[in-house]
Every structure is written in C-alpha cells, then in structure tokens.
Design a protein around this motif. Structure first.
Motif, PDB file in Angstrom:
ATOM      1  N   SER A  52       0.815  -1.215   0.000  1.00  0.00           N
ATOM      2  CA  SER A  52       0.000   0.000   0.000  1.00  0.00           C
ATOM      3  C   SER A  52       0.846   1.261   0.000  1.00  0.00           C
ATOM      4  O   SER A  52       0.442   2.300  -0.531  1.00  0.00           O
ATOM      5  CB  SER A  52      -0.938   0.010   1.210  1.00  0.00           C
ATOM      6  OG  SER A  52      -0.207   0.033   2.424  1.00  0.00           O
ATOM      7  N   THR A 220      -1.290   2.088   9.304  1.00  0.00           N
ATOM      8  CA  THR A 220      -0.634   1.029   8.532  1.00  0.00           C
ATOM      9  C   THR A 220      -0.023  -0.024   9.441  1.00  0.00           C
ATOM     10  O   THR A 220      -0.167  -1.232   9.196  1.00  0.00           O
ATOM     11  CB  THR A 220       0.465   1.627   7.641  1.00  0.00           C
ATOM     12  OG1 THR A 220      -0.105   2.625   6.789  1.00  0.00           O
ATOM     13  CG2 THR A 220       1.101   0.557   6.772  1.00  0.00           C
ATOM     14  N   THR A 288      -6.224  -0.024  -5.674  1.00  0.00           N
ATOM     15  CA  THR A 288      -4.953  -0.636  -5.270  1.00  0.00           C
ATOM     16  C   THR A 288      -5.069  -2.140  -5.112  1.00  0.00           C
ATOM     17  O   THR A 288      -4.166  -2.884  -5.529  1.00  0.00           O
ATOM     18  CB  THR A 288      -4.469  -0.002  -3.952  1.00  0.00           C
ATOM     19  OG1 THR A 288      -4.316   1.411  -4.140  1.00  0.00           O
ATOM     20  CG2 THR A 288      -3.129  -0.587  -3.536  1.00  0.00           C
ATOM     21  N   TYR A 289      -6.170  -2.630  -4.538  1.00  0.00           N
ATOM     22  CA  TYR A 289      -6.236  -4.049  -4.193  1.00  0.00           C
ATOM     23  C   TYR A 289      -7.040  -4.906  -5.170  1.00  0.00           C
ATOM     24  O   TYR A 289      -6.910  -6.131  -5.161  1.00  0.00           O
ATOM     25  CB  TYR A 289      -6.761  -4.213  -2.758  1.00  0.00           C
ATOM     26  CG  TYR A 289      -5.648  -3.966  -1.785  1.00  0.00           C
ATOM     27  CD1 TYR A 289      -4.794  -4.985  -1.400  1.00  0.00           C
ATOM     28  CD2 TYR A 289      -5.386  -2.686  -1.309  1.00  0.00           C
ATOM     29  CE1 TYR A 289      -3.723  -4.757  -0.552  1.00  0.00           C
ATOM     30  CE2 TYR A 289      -4.321  -2.442  -0.461  1.00  0.00           C
ATOM     31  CZ  TYR A 289      -3.494  -3.476  -0.087  1.00  0.00           C
ATOM     32  OH  TYR A 289      -2.432  -3.241   0.736  1.00  0.00           O
ATOM     33  N   VAL A 413      -5.759   3.787   1.081  1.00  0.00           N
ATOM     34  CA  VAL A 413      -4.781   2.787   0.643  1.00  0.00           C
ATOM     35  C   VAL A 413      -4.044   2.204   1.845  1.00  0.00           C
ATOM     36  O   VAL A 413      -3.821   0.984   1.929  1.00  0.00           O
ATOM     37  CB  VAL A 413      -3.788   3.415  -0.355  1.00  0.00           C
ATOM     38  CG1 VAL A 413      -2.720   2.402  -0.747  1.00  0.00           C
ATOM     39  CG2 VAL A 413      -4.518   3.898  -1.602  1.00  0.00           C
ATOM     40  N   GLY A 417      -4.369  -1.636   3.189  1.00  0.00           N
ATOM     41  CA  GLY A 417      -3.197  -2.494   3.327  1.00  0.00           C
ATOM     42  C   GLY A 417      -3.121  -3.145   4.688  1.00  0.00           C
ATOM     43  O   GLY A 417      -2.768  -4.334   4.819  1.00  0.00           O
TER      44      GLY A 417
END
Length: 664
Positions: A52, A220, A288-289, A413, A417
C-alpha cells in the motif's frame, strides 16, 4: 493583437500547451498506472505488507507539497519551478525503476510524488500566464480530459507495460515523455513577468504533512507490524495529536495559512470535506487491491486486470459528467452526494462478497455500481464548498476540498493495506493448522504471491481462498466509511447556487491532488464560462438593444472591438469577425454614415470618432453591468480586486476573436 494583461509566448503556444498537458498527464497517470503493476512488483521485490505504501507515499508527498509549489511559483516565477518539478519527477521515476527492494521503491515514490505535486499545480497556473482569459475555458477542458483519460487508461497501461516489457517500464516510460516536455518548456515558454509576494506558511505545511504521515503510519502498522498497544503505534498517535495541536496554533497566527481555520466554522465545508475524504478512501483503496485479486486469485494477466477495472472507471466518468450537467441546469445538488454515498456503500458491500470463482460479468457489475456511486459524489464537492464561503476564502476552500479527498485516498490505501495484511496473516495461520505445509511457506506466499502458482492444486486453492477472503475484507471494512458519507450528506445545506459556481470543470473531479487556487482566479474561471454561454445567444443584438442603439449586431461588434482595441485595419477586423472584407464593409459603412467611425487617410484602417467613443463607452458600461450581475452575490463593492477583474474582463470580452457577430 493579444488580449489585455496576458503575456503570450512569442511562438509555439500549441507546443507549450502540449508540454503542459504531458507534464500533467505524467503526474495524473502515476496515481493509477502503478496499481496493475503492484502484484508483479511484489513478486519481484517482496514485501506484500508494504504494498500500500507504494501508492500512499506518492499521494501523500504530492498532496502535502502542492500548496508550497503554488506559492513559490507565484513568488519566484513558474517556469523555473515547473522545470524543477519535472526534473524531480524524472529523477524519482528513474530511481523507482532501479529500486532493488520495497523500501527503496517507497522512498523514491515519495520523491516522485514531490515532483508530481509541482507538475499538477504549476501546469494549471502557467495556462493563466500564456493563454488569454477568454480562451482558458477551452484549455481547462483539455486538462480535465487529461485527468479523466489518466484515470481510465492508467490501470490498462500499467498492465500492458508489465505484460510486454517489465514493471520497471511503468516508471521508465516517464523519462522520454518528461524530457520532451522539459525541452519544449525550456525553449518556448517565456518567463512570467509578474510576481506575487507571499508570506509562505512553511511551518504550517510541515506540521500538517508530518501529522498526516504519522496518522497514516499508525493506521498502517497498527494491528499488523505492531499490536495497537505497542509503544511505536501509541507514539505515532501521540505525535500526530501533538503535531495537529501545534499546527492549529500556528495557523491562528499565520498571515497566509495553508488551510485557514475559519473554514472549519462553515458547515458545508466540513460536510463536503468529510464526504470527499470518504470518496478518496473508497476509490483508491479499490484501485490498489482489485488488481491483486484479479492477478493473484483469478490468474488474469496485468493487461486484463486493467481491462476488468474499466467498468468502474467508466461509471465514474459518465455519472460525474451527467451529474455536473444536471446541477448546472437545475442549481440543485444535495441529492447527488446522498445517492452517491448510498450507491458507493452498496458497491463496496457487493465487492466484499467477491470469491475466487466469481464470474467476469458479476465482478464487472459490482465495479460498475461502485464507479457510479463515486462519480455521483465527485462532481458536487467543489461546487458545494465554493457556494458556501465568502469571496476571500474561495480559493483556499477550493484547494481544501480537494486536499481532503487526496488525504482520504492516502488513508484509504494505507488502511486497506493494514486490513488485508492482518486478515491474510490470520487466514494463513489457520490454514497452517489444518493443512501440513512446508516450513516457511506462509511467509514465502505473503512475500511473493506468485509462489501460489507453483503449489499443488489443493494447497494452491486453499491459499487463493485466503487471498480472496483478505481482499474481500478490504471492501467490507471500507463500506462503513462510505456509509458515513451517505449519512453526513443529509446534513449538506442546499442553498441557491451562485452563478459562477454552477459550471464545474471535469478536472475538478479527477484531480486527486489539490491545486493552489486564488479567489479571483476561481471567479474569473466561472465568469468566462458564463460569458461563453451568454455570447452564444445573440449577444451583440441584445447589447445594442440595452444601449438603445438602432444598429445591427455586426456594427455593434465593430464599435465594441474598436472601443476596446483601438484603431485597426479592415482586413484584420474582418478576420476577427470571421467574415470577408466585402461581407463586413456594410457594417462599417453604416457606422461611417452615422458619424461613429472614420477611415484613416489611406483608407485601410478604421477608428472611432468622438461620438463613436461615447457609444463604445456605453457598450462597455452595459457589458460590465452584465458581468456584475453574474457576481453580485460575491459583493464586488467590498472587494477592490473583484471590481478590477470586472473592468479587465469587460475589455477582454468585448470584440474578442471568438465573439463573432451572428445575424444581420
């Protein structure tokens, strides 16, 4: 003859605009082009848990640096700053392509994002230096198209490069394009003559950027790299809180704060910012995923994974355009973020049910629903904010609205992640308890998902289910954020739209990085768009009637042109009017016969008589009054700069090249 107050480049305006569009395309593409390359990058460099940050580092650096680029460009000249931004961006691109591990790639992506923020804000500002205000709407439309195209084409191009070259070319492709843009800008773009002195809020920018970085790091690492109770996570949370308090105190005293605190007393700004945060969260978390699911779980190529994302991007594009047109016609906007929030929530909830054997049609429908929802919200936010604040805050409020959407994307993001890594780790631990696995296989799969393809069929299926489940959790936990946006949207105050806020550029939707704005610049943009529409409706006939002139529109246009530009040759006037000299002569002859215009001694030029100058003055007064009515709710009497803008735009508008008389 150029329009008043605008410095055109002596040559190559088309080249300059092309180079600016290339620069903006580079920065816009790099927000999305990496997404389809990420699975391959992780397979090569390892570090799935850091995936991420390849996206977050770029977005965070570009978002936080944007206000600084904008003010430095105003103060020291935009040409050299733009060249510097290109060099930084290209250096970051080259280093990204040469990265040997994820830590290097993340650091170089931040450097690339620093340059990308400058490309975004300075490209749009330079248009104001080289293009007459009358023509800026058309060029701003081009830049809006760049954003839209990059959003749709980015994932597809990323896949093509990975399939046919290597993931390194996702970054290397910037080099020849950037060098070309740099060469054109260096040779053709003139240095801007004007300078605006700013007291730059360096401390505010640093504190806000550091606080945002601490929060993103906390979300994160919390629950994945470290437990939520770990001293590192607690320290990041504490540091973020302290930095925000310090930023708040600094902004109280700053002469030109990066984000004025008085904006947070405006209900519409707070609501729109929260909605924008949620939209950015949903959009970039999905981008992103989803390629990871498509490439690892479903085994499609990077190119096909980009194609699979097209329904989402198409839904965003179509509904953002349609909603903008409806808002412009009706002046009502509240229903769109409410509907968009609900549909976005539904789309994320549907995507939380993805599984390893989901069909292409079913997945495409889910992505289309999400895209429709996001598109319905994106067009509204800037309009709402511009409509809610006073003139003095118009520029910073516009920047602030897009700033929070960008920050939302960074958080989206990062948190996606964290959720993905945490769930995947738990699933793989459970899998290892039920299936006998070779030592270290769980960590190997987490580091390099391509390992799954080399496993026995039954074992691979179990790993793919774990991956699918982890990615589904990303969407499940994103849905409540969109639901908050839906709930908050009901609090939006719906008040009659100001005329200048009704039209909105497509680029407002797709510019994921906030751009530094000025209040006068925002009003000017809106005024020219309104003037364009006004002049397409027999403007000079109506202007002549308002001035009580018994003259055809062609003659009214001619007086306006001579009154604002001075004496001119007949051939040039005919060219400006889009007619032949013979077609234009009757309009001139009528004015000569009325004693309003005379021909010079050689007969080639026309100029106003004293009586003609008086008539031209009446036309200017009437035209200025028409513009004043368009901005009356900004209260021009209280703002000298706005009054000066009305005077300048009136002279630029009347008789300009594209305002050709229509009808007899």
């Amino acid at each position: 003859m150029t329009d008043v107050g605008v410095r055109r480049p002596e040559r190559g305006l088309g080249l300059v605009i092309g180079a600016l569009m290339l620069g903006m395309l580079l920065a816009a593409l790099d927000q999305t082009i990496v997404s389809t390359a990420l699975p391959t990058i992780v397979g090569d460099l390892g570090g799935l848990e850091e995936l991420s940050w390849v996206v977050t580092a770029y977005m965070l650096a570009s978002t936080v640096s944007t206000p600084l680029w904008g003010k430095l460009g105003d103060q020291y000249g935009r040409k050299k700053l733009f060249q510097g931004a290109i060099v930084i961006f290209l250096l970051g691109s080259a280093l990204c392509g040469l990265s040997q591990n994820m830590g290097q790639l993340i650091g170089f992506r931040a450097l690339q994002g620093l340059g990308g923020g400058g490309l975004m804000v300075l490209a749009q500002a330079i248009v104001g230096d080289v293009v007459p205000a009358r023509e800026r709407g058309r060029y701003q439309g081009f830049f809006g198209a760049v954003f839209a195209v990059s959003s749709v084409a980015g994932p597809l191009l990323g896949g093509l490069f990975v399939d046919h070259l290597s993931w390194h070319w996702v970054f290397y492709v910037n080099l020849p394009v950037g060098v070309l843009a740099l060469a054109v800008i260096s040779s053709v773009l003139p240095s801007s003559a004007g300078r605006t002195h700013h007291v730059i809020d360096y401390l505010g920018i640093v504190l806000l950027g550091a606080a945002a970085s601490c929060l993103v790091l906390m979300t994160t690492w919390g629950g994945t790299t470290h437990p939520w109770s770990h001293p590192v996570v607690i320290g990041l949370a504490t540091a973020a809180a302290v930095l925000l308090v310090l930023w708040w105190q600094v902004e109280k005293r700053a002469r030109e704060p990066v984000l004025p605190l008085r904006l947070f007393t405006v209900k519409a700004f707070n609501v729109a910012s929260l909605i924008g945060f949620a939209v950015g969260f949903a959009m970039f978390g999905s981008l992103t995923y989803m390629p990871l699911f498509l490439q690892v779980v479903q085994g499609v190529s990077p190119t096909l994974s980009g194609i699979h994302l097209l329904p989402m991007m198409a839904g965003m594009l179509v509904t953002s355009i349609i909603s903008g047109q409806i808002i412009t016609r009706t002046g009502r906007y509240k229903a769109f973020p409410i509907a968009g929030g609900a549909i976005t929530t539904l789309g994320l909830y549907l995507l939380s049910h993805i599984r390893e054997d989901i069909s292409v049609l079913e997945l495409s429908v889910y992505l289309l629903v999400l895209g429709i929802g996001i598109g319905l919200v994106m067009q509204v936010l800037v309009i709402v904010v511009q409509n809610a604040v006073g003139f003095e805050d118009l520029g910073v409020a516009t920047s602030g609205a897009t700033f929070f959407r960008s920050i939302g994307g960074s958080f989206g993001v990062a948190i996606a992640g964290s959720i993905f890594t945490s769930r995947l780790t738990d699933d793989l631990v459970r899998l290892s308890q039920t299936v006998r696995l070779p030592a270290g296989l769980e960590k190997a799969v987490q580091s390099d998902p391509t390992v799954i393809g080399k496993l026995p069929t039954d074992t691979a299926a179990a790993f793919l289910k774990a991956y699918s489940d982890a990615i589904a959790q990303v969407f499940l936990y994103s849905a409540p954020i969109a639901l908050v946006a839906f709930a908050v949207a009901w609090l939006l105050p719906e008040v009659p739209l100001r005329e200048t806020t009704k039209p909105a550029d497509l680029g407002e939707c797709y510019g994921a990085v906030s751009t530094e704005r000025s209040s006068l610049g925002e009003v000017e943009r809106g005024l020219w768009r309104l003037a364009d529409a006004e002049m397409r409706r027999d403007y000079y006939r109506r202007l002549g009637d308002m001035a009580h002139l018994d003259l055809p529109p062609g003659s009214v246009w001619l007086i306006a042109r001579l009154g604002t530009r001075g004496a001119q040759a007949g051939a040039e006037l005919a060219d400006r009017a889009g007619v032949t000299v013979e077609e234009g002569r009757p309009y001139a002859d009528l004015l000569v016969a009325r004693g309003l215009v005379r021909r010079t001694n050689d007969g080639t030029c026309l100029e106003l008589t004293l009586a003609g100058e008086q008539v031209a003055g009446v036309l200017v007064t009437e035209a200025r009054e028409g513009l004043r009515r368009m901005v009356h709710d900004w209260n021009p009497a209280r703002h000298p700069g706005l009054r000066e803008l009305l005077d300048r735009l009136t002279h630029e508008m009347l008789g300009s090249a594209s305002d050709r008389p229509r009808g007899g």
